[in-house]
Design an enzyme around this catalytic site. Structure first.
Site, mmCIF file in Angstrom:
data_model
loop_
_atom_site.group_PDB
_atom_site.id
_atom_site.type_symbol
_atom_site.label_atom_id
_atom_site.label_comp_id
_atom_site.label_asym_id
_atom_site.label_seq_id
_atom_site.Cartn_x
_atom_site.Cartn_y
_atom_site.Cartn_z
ATOM 1 C CG HIS A 163 -1.948 -1.078 1.166
ATOM 2 N ND1 HIS A 163 -2.740 -1.401 2.249
ATOM 3 C CD2 HIS A 163 -2.304 -1.937 0.174
ATOM 4 C CE1 HIS A 163 -3.548 -2.401 1.916
ATOM 5 N NE2 HIS A 163 -3.296 -2.734 0.662
ATOM 6 C CB SER A 309 1.356 4.660 -12.156
ATOM 7 O OG SER A 309 2.036 4.053 -11.076
ATOM 8 C CG HIS A 326 -3.669 -5.601 -9.549
ATOM 9 N ND1 HIS A 326 -2.792 -6.492 -10.113
ATOM 10 C CD2 HIS A 326 -3.371 -5.565 -8.221
ATOM 11 C CE1 HIS A 326 -2.003 -6.984 -9.170
ATOM 12 N NE2 HIS A 326 -2.328 -6.434 -8.027
ATOM 13 N N GLY A 327 -1.859 -3.944 -12.115
ATOM 14 C CA GLY A 327 -0.545 -3.352 -11.920
ATOM 15 C C GLY A 327 0.500 -4.159 -12.652
#
Length: 397
Positions: A163, A309, A326-327
């Site tokens: 996170h 990103s 998702h990444g």
């Protein structure tokens, strides 16, 4: 690339990556998921890697059933992003004060707020539904009832692991805010409780992997799980909303002269369940390490703490159940990263980023993740890129 369909599976298994590059353990998990009698299809994202029960980076569509371990223990984990009016010219030469102010405003790791954060304290933050949301707490699983106060104090906190909160620049030099978090400890406890319940049900005793235990429709266990699942997903979204409001407050104070303005917030879960319809069938679609990418829907696909990103817009590819990665996805475990990399490696790979560079975050080093640009190339038929971002401040839990 387009997808590759895995032959021999009972239902369509479509992969947006080369199967030869997927670790053996993850491939075995995908094969196990495809044997479930309730499954209608499986889409595998380019960031796929081994997880508990189901792989991270998989989209599982089931009819009249849902697998709680396939959602994962961080129910509702996801991303939020906001474009600001600030530019690179507004930034100070020393970014350490800015990172420190963010860490003071938003508890990280296991940190809690001293007092519960009320949304009414923030200008223009919608408060509709807040009281109703908390009133539903009394209906969640008994094992977590006594933790309502802790759940309230954790609302608006980051957590640990992968996170983070970041400040980034796009190709035009505009500042963006992003953050990644989920339902915190309350979601974890709910998930673990329901996984335990599912594993004891008679219809799950013959499964190839006990972590793939499911709840089936029209049972009290399914009803209880759906209640708690959707509540935890809502908690996760509120958590990110509160954090973003706190982050904006920091930005307003630190850049008073620039009078920063903020565009609408983009928010997307990537560990969750949604009710969706495909080919005339009502399905429960579980995205574990995947975002919804319906036509025109905005999403966020991050790299790592030293790479790019992406802000994206979905293309509505139904072969992938309207999903995307998702990444970047991990290419090695946390323990393997700690064995392979040092703090010196971390410093080198995060050069130019104001962030922690100590042994406590070596497992989050960019080298432990897949190449985000390659991941994006593999899903050109799932999303279109709206903005490519590069962080200059990263706050890790």
């Amino acid at each position: 690339m387009s997808y590759v369909e895995i032959p021999g599976a009972r239902v369509p298994v479509r992969m947006w990556t080369d199967p030869a590059t997927v670790e053996e353990g993850a491939l075995r998990q995908l094969q196990n998921v495809a044997t479930l009698p309730w499954i209608e299809g499986l889409a595998v994202m380019p960031d796929v890697h081994y997880g508990k029960g189901a792989t991270v980076g998989s989209v599982i569509a089931m009819r009249d059933a849902v697998c709680p371990a396939a959602v994962g223990v961080d129910i509702g984990c996801g991303m939020s992003a906001v474009k600001t009016s600030l530019t690179a010219n507004d930034l100070p030469g020393d970014l350490s004060r800015l990172r420190s102010r963010i860490e003071q405003a938003i508890p990280v790791g296991r940190g809690l707020h001293t007092d519960a954060v009320e949304p009414g304290r923030f200008h223009a933050l919608p408060t509709a539904g807040w009281d109703t949301f908390w009133s539903r707490f009394d209906s969640v699983a008994q094992p977590v009832h006594f933790r309502r106060e802790r759940a309230a104090l954790q609302m608006g906190t980051l957590g640990g692991g992968n996170h983070y909160i970041e400040l980034l620049l796009d190709s035009e030099g505009t500042v963006w805010l992003t953050l990644h978090s989920g339902s915190r400890n309350i979601g974890k406890e709910l998930a673990e409780h329901h996984i335990g319940v599912a594993q004891k049900l008679p219809h799950n005793q013959g499964l190839v992997d006990r972590d793939l235990a499911v709840f089936v429709a029209d049972t009290p266990q399914m009803a209880a799980y759906r209640n708690d699942l959707f509540w935890a997903q809502e908690y996760a979204k509120y958590n990110r909303t509160i954090m973003m409001a706190l982050l904006k407050d920091v930005i307003r104070k630190e850049f008073k002269k620039a009078k920063p303005a903020f565009e609408s917030e983009i928010s997307c879960h990537h560990n969750y369940v949604a009710e969706e319809r495909y080919d005339g069938k009502d399905l429960l679609v579980t995205r574990k390490g995947a975002i919804r990418a319906g036509a025109g829907e905005y999403g966020i696909i991050p790299g790592s703490m030293g790479t790019s990103s992406y802000i994206v817009k979905g293309l509505g590819n139904t072969a992938a159940f309207n999903s995307a990665s998702h990444g970047a996805g991990r290419r090695m475990s946390r323990s393997a990263a700690k064995r392979r990399f040092s703090t010196r490696d971390l410093e080198e790979q995060t050069r130019g980023v104001e962030c922690r560079k100590d042994s406590g975050v070596v497992d989050e080093i960019p080298g432990a993740y897949k190449n985000i640009d390659q991941v994006m190339e593999q899903q050109r038929d799932l999303v279109e890129v709206v903005a490519k971002l590069k962080q200059f401040v990263c706050v890790k839990g």
